[in-house]
Design a protein around this motif. Structure first.
Motif, PDB file in Angstrom:
ATOM      1  N   LEU A  21       0.804  -1.216   0.000  1.00  0.00           N
ATOM      2  CA  LEU A  21       0.000   0.000   0.000  1.00  0.00           C
ATOM      3  C   LEU A  21       0.844   1.276   0.000  1.00  0.00           C
ATOM      4  O   LEU A  21       1.854   1.359   0.699  1.00  0.00           O
ATOM      5  N   VAL A  22       0.397   2.262  -0.795  1.00  0.00           N
ATOM      6  CA  VAL A  22       0.931   3.621  -0.727  1.00  0.00           C
ATOM      7  C   VAL A  22      -0.152   4.485  -0.085  1.00  0.00           C
ATOM      8  O   VAL A  22      -1.262   4.600  -0.605  1.00  0.00           O
ATOM      9  N   LEU A  23       0.178   5.068   1.055  1.00  0.00           N
ATOM     10  CA  LEU A  23      -0.774   5.870   1.831  1.00  0.00           C
ATOM     11  C   LEU A  23      -0.485   7.340   1.581  1.00  0.00           C
ATOM     12  O   LEU A  23       0.633   7.821   1.817  1.00  0.00           O
ATOM     13  N   LEU A  24      -1.493   8.086   1.104  1.00  0.00           N
ATOM     14  CA  LEU A  24      -1.305   9.440   0.608  1.00  0.00           C
ATOM     15  C   LEU A  24      -1.900  10.502   1.525  1.00  0.00           C
ATOM     16  O   LEU A  24      -2.977  10.313   2.091  1.00  0.00           O
ATOM     17  N   SER A  25      -1.205  11.636   1.589  1.00  0.00           N
ATOM     18  CA  SER A  25      -1.740  12.833   2.232  1.00  0.00           C
ATOM     19  C   SER A  25      -1.058  14.024   1.565  1.00  0.00           C
ATOM     20  O   SER A  25       0.109  14.306   1.824  1.00  0.00           O
ATOM     21  N   SER A  26      -1.808  14.717   0.677  1.00  0.00           N
ATOM     22  CA  SER A  26      -1.194  15.801  -0.093  1.00  0.00           C
ATOM     23  C   SER A  26      -2.251  16.801  -0.566  1.00  0.00           C
ATOM     24  O   SER A  26      -3.331  16.403  -1.005  1.00  0.00           O
ATOM     25  N   PRO A  27      -1.905  18.101  -0.543  1.00  0.00           N
ATOM     26  CA  PRO A  27      -2.829  19.113  -1.066  1.00  0.00           C
ATOM     27  C   PRO A  27      -2.735  19.260  -2.578  1.00  0.00           C
ATOM     28  O   PRO A  27      -3.485  20.034  -3.168  1.00  0.00           O
ATOM     29  N   GLY A  28      -1.803  18.530  -3.211  1.00  0.00           N
ATOM     30  CA  GLY A  28      -1.657  18.608  -4.663  1.00  0.00           C
ATOM     31  C   GLY A  28      -0.290  19.116  -5.056  1.00  0.00           C
ATOM     32  O   GLY A  28       0.675  19.040  -4.290  1.00  0.00           O
ATOM     33  N   GLY A  29      -0.201  19.634  -6.285  1.00  0.00           N
ATOM     34  CA  GLY A  29       1.087  20.102  -6.790  1.00  0.00           C
ATOM     35  C   GLY A  29       1.131  19.996  -8.304  1.00  0.00           C
ATOM     36  O   GLY A  29       0.148  20.297  -8.983  1.00  0.00           O
ATOM     37  N   LEU A  30       2.259  19.540  -8.831  1.00  0.00           N
ATOM     38  CA  LEU A  30       2.467  19.493 -10.275  1.00  0.00           C
ATOM     39  C   LEU A  30       1.832  18.244 -10.886  1.00  0.00           C
ATOM     40  O   LEU A  30       2.081  17.117 -10.442  1.00  0.00           O
ATOM     41  N   ARG A  88      -5.088   7.213  10.227  1.00  0.00           N
ATOM     42  CA  ARG A  88      -6.041   8.296  10.453  1.00  0.00           C
ATOM     43  C   ARG A  88      -6.423   8.938   9.127  1.00  0.00           C
ATOM     44  O   ARG A  88      -5.631   8.917   8.176  1.00  0.00           O
ATOM     45  N   PRO A  89      -7.626   9.521   9.029  1.00  0.00           N
ATOM     46  CA  PRO A  89      -8.061  10.143   7.777  1.00  0.00           C
ATOM     47  C   PRO A  89      -7.162  11.319   7.388  1.00  0.00           C
ATOM     48  O   PRO A  89      -6.519  11.950   8.230  1.00  0.00           O
ATOM     49  N   ALA A  90      -7.137  11.609   6.079  1.00  0.00           N
ATOM     50  CA  ALA A  90      -6.357  12.730   5.559  1.00  0.00           C
ATOM     51  C   ALA A  90      -7.031  13.220   4.286  1.00  0.00           C
ATOM     52  O   ALA A  90      -8.098  12.727   3.900  1.00  0.00           O
ATOM     53  N   GLY A 121     -11.066   3.620  -0.040  1.00  0.00           N
ATOM     54  CA  GLY A 121     -11.654   4.825   0.538  1.00  0.00           C
ATOM     55  C   GLY A 121     -11.793   4.635   2.033  1.00  0.00           C
ATOM     56  O   GLY A 121     -12.592   3.815   2.491  1.00  0.00           O
ATOM     57  N   ILE A 122     -10.978   5.338   2.800  1.00  0.00           N
ATOM     58  CA  ILE A 122     -11.024   5.248   4.258  1.00  0.00           C
ATOM     59  C   ILE A 122     -12.010   6.291   4.780  1.00  0.00           C
ATOM     60  O   ILE A 122     -11.927   7.469   4.426  1.00  0.00           O
ATOM     61  N   ARG A 123     -12.949   5.853   5.568  1.00  0.00           N
ATOM     62  CA  ARG A 123     -13.970   6.758   6.085  1.00  0.00           C
ATOM     63  C   ARG A 123     -13.341   7.947   6.800  1.00  0.00           C
ATOM     64  O   ARG A 123     -12.481   7.784   7.654  1.00  0.00           O
ATOM     65  N   GLY A 124     -13.762   9.126   6.404  1.00  0.00           N
ATOM     66  CA  GLY A 124     -13.213  10.356   6.976  1.00  0.00           C
ATOM     67  C   GLY A 124     -12.185  11.027   6.078  1.00  0.00           C
ATOM     68  O   GLY A 124     -11.977  12.241   6.175  1.00  0.00           O
ATOM     69  N   SER A 125     -11.539  10.268   5.205  1.00  0.00           N
ATOM     70  CA  SER A 125     -10.595  10.862   4.258  1.00  0.00           C
ATOM     71  C   SER A 125     -11.366  11.522   3.113  1.00  0.00           C
ATOM     72  O   SER A 125     -12.500  11.135   2.807  1.00  0.00           O
ATOM     73  N   MET A 126     -10.733  12.494   2.452  1.00  0.00           N
ATOM     74  CA  MET A 126     -11.435  13.261   1.422  1.00  0.00           C
ATOM     75  C   MET A 126     -10.595  13.384   0.154  1.00  0.00           C
ATOM     76  O   MET A 126      -9.372  13.544   0.211  1.00  0.00           O
ATOM     77  N   LEU A 127     -11.294  13.316  -0.990  1.00  0.00           N
ATOM     78  CA  LEU A 127     -10.694  13.487  -2.305  1.00  0.00           C
ATOM     79  C   LEU A 127     -11.246  14.769  -2.928  1.00  0.00           C
ATOM     80  O   LEU A 127     -12.474  14.937  -3.004  1.00  0.00           O
ATOM     81  N   GLY A 128     -10.353  15.666  -3.356  1.00  0.00           N
ATOM     82  CA  GLY A 128     -10.792  16.949  -3.901  1.00  0.00           C
ATOM     83  C   GLY A 128     -10.271  17.171  -5.309  1.00  0.00           C
ATOM     84  O   GLY A 128      -9.103  16.891  -5.614  1.00  0.00           O
ATOM     85  N   VAL A 129     -11.135  17.664  -6.199  1.00  0.00           N
ATOM     86  CA  VAL A 129     -10.760  17.914  -7.594  1.00  0.00           C
ATOM     87  C   VAL A 129     -11.069  19.357  -7.970  1.00  0.00           C
ATOM     88  O   VAL A 129     -11.887  20.021  -7.327  1.00  0.00           O
ATOM     89  N   HIS A 130     -10.403  19.830  -9.021  1.00  0.00           N
ATOM     90  CA  HIS A 130     -10.689  21.171  -9.549  1.00  0.00           C
ATOM     91  C   HIS A 130     -10.103  21.269 -10.952  1.00  0.00           C
ATOM     92  O   HIS A 130      -9.413  20.349 -11.427  1.00  0.00           O
ATOM     93  N   ALA A 157     -14.112   1.009   6.517  1.00  0.00           N
ATOM     94  CA  ALA A 157     -14.491   1.750   7.727  1.00  0.00           C
ATOM     95  C   ALA A 157     -13.389   1.583   8.747  1.00  0.00           C
ATOM     96  O   ALA A 157     -13.608   1.219   9.897  1.00  0.00           O
ATOM     97  N   TYR A 158     -12.149   1.816   8.283  1.00  0.00           N
ATOM     98  CA  TYR A 158     -10.971   1.566   9.132  1.00  0.00           C
ATOM     99  C   TYR A 158     -10.729   2.761  10.040  1.00  0.00           C
ATOM    100  O   TYR A 158     -10.737   3.898   9.603  1.00  0.00           O
ATOM    101  N   ARG A 159     -10.492   2.450  11.326  1.00  0.00           N
ATOM    102  CA  ARG A 159     -10.141   3.506  12.271  1.00  0.00           C
ATOM    103  C   ARG A 159      -9.029   3.041  13.170  1.00  0.00           C
ATOM    104  O   ARG A 159      -8.980   1.889  13.534  1.00  0.00           O
TER     105      ARG A 159
END
Length: 273
Positions: free
Chosen positions: A139-148, A178-180, A198-207, A271-273
């Motif tokens: 597994l690759v576990l991600l937490s990032s606001p984005g970038g290039l 923990r969610p991110a 999809g871990i409950r509480g984590s969020m995916l954002g697009v634009h 529903a991992y916590r």
């Protein structure tokens, strides 16, 4: 005729007879010619063998100048300085390896990556992946606001080529997840997972992604970028509707779990916590 002992000794001393019966005489002195240079003048010092000409010095200076100009031009390219800075000790992302996390009933080795996706993040991620020794299904576990975007797409392709899974979250040393958030270009990395949790509480954002530099035809460039995104996402098994969602707003739009499932962006909900 035999020489006497005295005669042989005299011959060894450099004397000779002018005749067999004549007196012993010394050999004549060897007088150098008048025009011969002095002995010390005939011995040339080592440093005098090579004397650089004006042309060779000028060529060397021009060569160094050419190398310097090329290096300056390379660093003056957009993103070149950021790439150099990141490649020499200041990466924008951090990572850690967790030997085992039971996230879905199976123990998996995990590589966590956090931070902004920078100009050298793809090569940085490749090095971290080699050090982590992940196998298919890890597994690759991600937490990032984005970038290039281009760096994110390369990372996503690398993840898919290795058969790795992705999820959005952070983890401590004990393996507690923990969610991110994973927004903007990070979603491209997330899409690279063979299976996407999809871990409950984590969020995916697009634009809507912006064109990085001005062009003569911004509309055509935007269409080209959207075409590349569409090809990437559908190649990863994600619905084309995600590109539509991206194009609708320049602000971050947080996808609901239902939307992400409908797009096949999330393939398994935990529903991992």
């Amino acid at each position: 005729m035999r020489l006497s002992v005295d005669d042989r000794q005299d011959a060894g001393a450099g004397l000779h007879r002018s005749s067999p019966t004549g007196p012993r005489t010394a050999p004549p002195l060897q007088v150098p010619p008048r025009d011969a240079p002095p002995l010390d003048a005939r011995v040339q010092p080592l440093h005098g063998i090579f004397r650089p000409s004006l042309w060779s010095v000028a060529f060397f200076v021009l060569l160094l100048s050419g190398v310097g100009i090329r290096a300056y031009r390379d660093l003056s390219q957009p993103g070149a300085w950021e790439y150099w800075r990141e490649s020499h000790g200041s990466p924008t992302m951090t990572s850690s390896v967790i030997p085992s996390i039971n996230i879905d009933g199976r123990k998996r080795r995990v590589l966590t990556i956090e931070g902004e996706i920078g100009a050298a993040s793809a090569s940085w991620f490749h090095d971290r992946l080699e050090e982590a020794h992940l196998s298919d299904g890890d597994l690759v576990l991600l937490s990032s606001p984005g970038g290039l975007v281009d760096q994110a797409a390369i990372i996503g392709e690398t993840i898919r080529a290795r058969g790795l899974f992705t999820a959005v979250g952070t983890a401590d040393a004990s393996g507690k997840v923990r969610p991110a958030i994973c927004a903007s270009a990070c979603v491209l990395i997330f899409a690279g997972g063979e299976d996407r949790y999809g871990i409950r509480g984590s969020m995916l954002g697009v634009h809507r992604f912006r064109v990085p530099k001005p062009t003569d035809d911004p509309v055509a460039e935007t269409q080209r970028s959207q075409g590349l995104l569409l090809g990437y996402m559908t190649g990863m098994g994600v619905s084309s509707s995600i590109v539509e969602a991206m194009s609708q707003t320049s602000e971050i739009r947080w996808l609901t779990e239902k939307e992400a499932l409908a797009m096949n962006l999330i393939t398994t909900v935990l529903a991992y916590r």
